[in-house]
Scaffold this motif. Structure first.
Motif, mmCIF file in Angstrom:
data_model
loop_
_atom_site.group_PDB
_atom_site.id
_atom_site.type_symbol
_atom_site.label_atom_id
_atom_site.label_comp_id
_atom_site.label_asym_id
_atom_site.label_seq_id
_atom_site.Cartn_x
_atom_site.Cartn_y
_atom_site.Cartn_z
ATOM 1 N N ASN A 48 -27.674 31.766 58.056
ATOM 2 C CA ASN A 48 -27.115 30.585 57.380
ATOM 3 C C ASN A 48 -26.902 29.434 58.355
ATOM 4 O O ASN A 48 -27.185 28.275 58.027
ATOM 5 C CB ASN A 48 -25.798 30.940 56.681
ATOM 6 C CG ASN A 48 -26.024 31.790 55.461
ATOM 7 O OD1 ASN A 48 -27.000 31.591 54.736
ATOM 8 N ND2 ASN A 48 -25.149 32.747 55.220
ATOM 9 N N LYS A 49 -26.420 29.724 59.560
ATOM 10 C CA LYS A 49 -26.232 28.670 60.561
ATOM 11 C C LYS A 49 -27.575 28.108 61.015
ATOM 12 O O LYS A 49 -27.730 26.901 61.187
ATOM 13 C CB LYS A 49 -25.484 29.212 61.778
ATOM 14 C CG LYS A 49 -24.011 29.297 61.601
ATOM 15 C CD LYS A 49 -23.358 29.653 62.914
ATOM 16 C CE LYS A 49 -21.861 29.731 62.770
ATOM 17 N NZ LYS A 49 -21.225 30.036 64.058
ATOM 18 N N ILE A 50 -28.543 28.996 61.206
ATOM 19 C CA ILE A 50 -29.856 28.558 61.666
ATOM 20 C C ILE A 50 -30.514 27.666 60.629
ATOM 21 O O ILE A 50 -31.013 26.581 60.951
ATOM 22 C CB ILE A 50 -30.745 29.779 61.979
ATOM 23 C CG1 ILE A 50 -30.192 30.522 63.193
ATOM 24 C CG2 ILE A 50 -32.180 29.346 62.232
ATOM 25 C CD1 ILE A 50 -30.884 31.831 63.475
ATOM 26 N N ILE A 51 -30.509 28.089 59.369
ATOM 27 C CA ILE A 51 -31.177 27.295 58.331
ATOM 28 C C ILE A 51 -30.443 25.977 58.085
ATOM 29 O O ILE A 51 -31.067 24.943 57.828
ATOM 30 C CB ILE A 51 -31.373 28.102 57.028
ATOM 31 C CG1 ILE A 51 -32.390 27.396 56.146
ATOM 32 C CG2 ILE A 51 -30.091 28.284 56.287
ATOM 33 C CD1 ILE A 51 -32.854 28.202 54.976
ATOM 34 N N ARG A 52 -29.131 25.985 58.200
ATOM 35 C CA ARG A 52 -28.376 24.741 58.034
ATOM 36 C C ARG A 52 -28.787 23.730 59.112
ATOM 37 O O ARG A 52 -28.976 22.541 58.841
ATOM 38 C CB ARG A 52 -26.874 25.031 58.112
ATOM 39 C CG ARG A 52 -26.024 23.919 57.599
ATOM 40 C CD ARG A 52 -24.542 24.260 57.534
ATOM 41 N NE ARG A 52 -24.266 25.662 57.255
ATOM 42 C CZ ARG A 52 -23.442 26.429 57.973
ATOM 43 N NH1 ARG A 52 -22.788 25.923 59.000
ATOM 44 N NH2 ARG A 52 -23.240 27.680 57.669
ATOM 45 N N PHE A 53 -28.926 24.204 60.339
ATOM 46 C CA PHE A 53 -29.360 23.325 61.429
ATOM 47 C C PHE A 53 -30.778 22.809 61.178
ATOM 48 O O PHE A 53 -31.055 21.622 61.345
ATOM 49 C CB PHE A 53 -29.298 24.063 62.771
ATOM 50 C CG PHE A 53 -29.843 23.263 63.901
ATOM 51 C CD1 PHE A 53 -29.100 22.240 64.464
ATOM 52 C CD2 PHE A 53 -31.114 23.504 64.396
ATOM 53 C CE1 PHE A 53 -29.605 21.476 65.506
ATOM 54 C CE2 PHE A 53 -31.637 22.756 65.427
ATOM 55 C CZ PHE A 53 -30.878 21.742 65.984
ATOM 56 N N TRP A 54 -31.694 23.706 60.776
ATOM 57 C CA TRP A 54 -33.076 23.293 60.527
ATOM 58 C C TRP A 54 -33.157 22.260 59.423
ATOM 59 O O TRP A 54 -33.923 21.305 59.518
ATOM 60 C CB TRP A 54 -33.933 24.500 60.157
ATOM 61 C CG TRP A 54 -34.313 25.359 61.318
ATOM 62 C CD1 TRP A 54 -34.231 25.031 62.644
ATOM 63 C CD2 TRP A 54 -34.819 26.683 61.273
ATOM 64 N NE1 TRP A 54 -34.661 26.076 63.411
ATOM 65 C CE2 TRP A 54 -35.027 27.104 62.600
ATOM 66 C CE3 TRP A 54 -35.110 27.561 60.243
ATOM 67 C CZ2 TRP A 54 -35.529 28.354 62.906
ATOM 68 C CZ3 TRP A 54 -35.611 28.808 60.559
ATOM 69 C CH2 TRP A 54 -35.822 29.206 61.869
#
Length: 107
Positions: A48-54
């Motif tokens: 979730n953190k990774i996709i939010r950043f992307w």
């Protein structure tokens, strides 16, 4: 991003052998629309953190799919647009995977 922005640094240290492969695909939806599909990121990382950043970084939409028709039971991330090279660069820079463990596929 900072080196410690993701909370899984301890788990990353334990994964020094990198026994996984991350596949980055490009899927064509229509004549001009494409999707970037990422399969194989280990469960130890907060997707979730990774996709939010992307989504903020690449100015796109996307989501996490737990069961995909094309890729089976593996967790799949889908983003709009062609972001293959940027995602591969991010994964290496953040220490999520080595360059040898990332396979970038084309159309």
């Amino acid at each position: 991003m900072t080196d410690n922005q993701f909370d899984n640094q301890n788990e990353f240290d334990e994964m020094a052998n990198f026994n996984f492969v991350i596949h980055i695909h490009l899927k064509k939806r229509s004549a001009r629309k494409t999707q970037t599909i990422i399969v194989g990121i280990p469960d130890e990382f907060d997707l979730n953190k990774i996709i939010r950043f992307w989504k903020k970084q690449f100015n796109c939409t996307g989501g996490i799919i737990s069961k995909d028709e094309d890729y089976g039971d593996q967790v799949t991330i889908r983003l709009t647009g062609d972001n293959r090279q940027q995602i591969a660069k991010f994964l290496v820079e953040e220490g999520i995977a080595l360059q040898d463990n990332i396979k970038v596929h084309g159309i």
